[in-house]
Design an enzyme around this catalytic site. Structure first.
Site, PDB file in Angstrom:
ATOM      1  N   GLY A 169      66.396  69.800   2.766  1.00 61.08           N
ATOM      2  CA  GLY A 169      66.157  69.924   4.204  1.00 61.08           C
ATOM      3  C   GLY A 169      66.273  67.967   4.694  1.00 61.08           C
ATOM      4  CG  HIS A 171      63.226  59.969   6.913  1.00 60.63           C
ATOM      5  ND1 HIS A 171      64.373  60.007   6.755  1.00 60.63           N
ATOM      6  CD2 HIS A 171      62.695  61.123   7.061  1.00 60.63           C
ATOM      7  CE1 HIS A 171      64.845  61.140   6.448  1.00 60.63           C
ATOM      8  NE2 HIS A 171      63.681  61.746   6.409  1.00 60.63           N
ATOM      9  CG  ASP A 181      58.293  63.875  12.139  1.00 60.75           C
ATOM     10  OD1 ASP A 181      58.751  64.084  10.820  1.00 60.75           O
ATOM     11  OD2 ASP A 181      58.714  64.775  12.659  1.00 60.75           O
ATOM     12  CB  ILE A 182      59.955  63.812  17.571  1.00 59.93           C
ATOM     13  CG1 ILE A 182      59.760  63.981  18.716  1.00 59.93           C
ATOM     14  CG2 ILE A 182      61.121  64.930  16.850  1.00 59.93           C
ATOM     15  CD1 ILE A 182      61.272  63.758  19.811  1.00 59.93           C
ATOM     16  CG  HIS A 208      58.541  63.342   5.898  1.00 60.75           C
ATOM     17  ND1 HIS A 208      58.590  63.829   7.351  1.00 60.75           N
ATOM     18  CD2 HIS A 208      59.790  63.329   5.034  1.00 60.75           C
ATOM     19  CE1 HIS A 208      59.619  64.326   7.363  1.00 60.75           C
ATOM     20  NE2 HIS A 208      60.828  63.628   5.950  1.00 60.75           N
ATOM     21  CG  ASN A 216      62.217  66.373   2.339  1.00 60.66           C
ATOM     22  OD1 ASN A 216      61.403  66.562   2.381  1.00 60.66           O
ATOM     23  ND2 ASN A 216      62.007  66.746   3.782  1.00 60.66           N
TER      24      ASN A 216
END
Ligand code: 5GP
Ligand code: ZN
Length: 115
Positions: free
Chosen positions: A94, A101, A33-34, A103, A88
């Protein structure tokens, strides 16, 4: 669903936008994740575009299962047996990128219930 030319994660999958890839699977891809929210924060995405986890599961159950096993693989590779896997679903909780995806978060204490 085939790739969506306007989708950020489809662009990462296509290699058009760079990302730090940590696992390159047949049906899934995992990259950092960025904006990490834990010492380890990786996103596991299906290569096939779909808007959320349920849509991906309906489209291809085996592929959706690979998201879960890939999450375990990438967590273990960094020394974590315990991790949180979060999808999410919907802007109201959010979700900001509408390509499925998971997380994968690990490496710090995590409260429950989530905030
Ligand atoms: P969501 O809020 O939809 O559940 O999660 C989207 C995630 O994508 C966020 O955690 C955000 O930091 C991450 N993200 C957004 N843009 C990029 C990007 O260009 N590259 C990477 N690697 N992650 C991104
Ligand atoms: Zn996409």
């Amino acid at each position: 669903m085939s790739a969506d030319p306007d989708c950020l994660f489809c662009k990462i999958i296509a290699g058009a936008i760079p990302a730090e890839i940590v696992h390159d699977g047949e049906r899934t891809l995992a990259f950092r994740d960025i904006n990490p929210q834990a010492p380890m924060h990786v996103l596991v995405v299906p290569r096939a575009h779909a808007h959320n986890a349920a849509d991906s599961a309906e489209a291809d159950a085996a592929m959706f299962a690979e998201i879960a096993t890939t999450a375990r693989t990438v967590a273990r590779a960094e020394g974590y047996d315990d991790y949180r896997l979060v999808f999410n679903t919907g802007a109201g909780v959010g979700q900001t990128v509408f390509h499925t995806h998971g997380h994968v978060l690990a490496g710090r204490p995590m409260g429950w219930p989530p905030g």
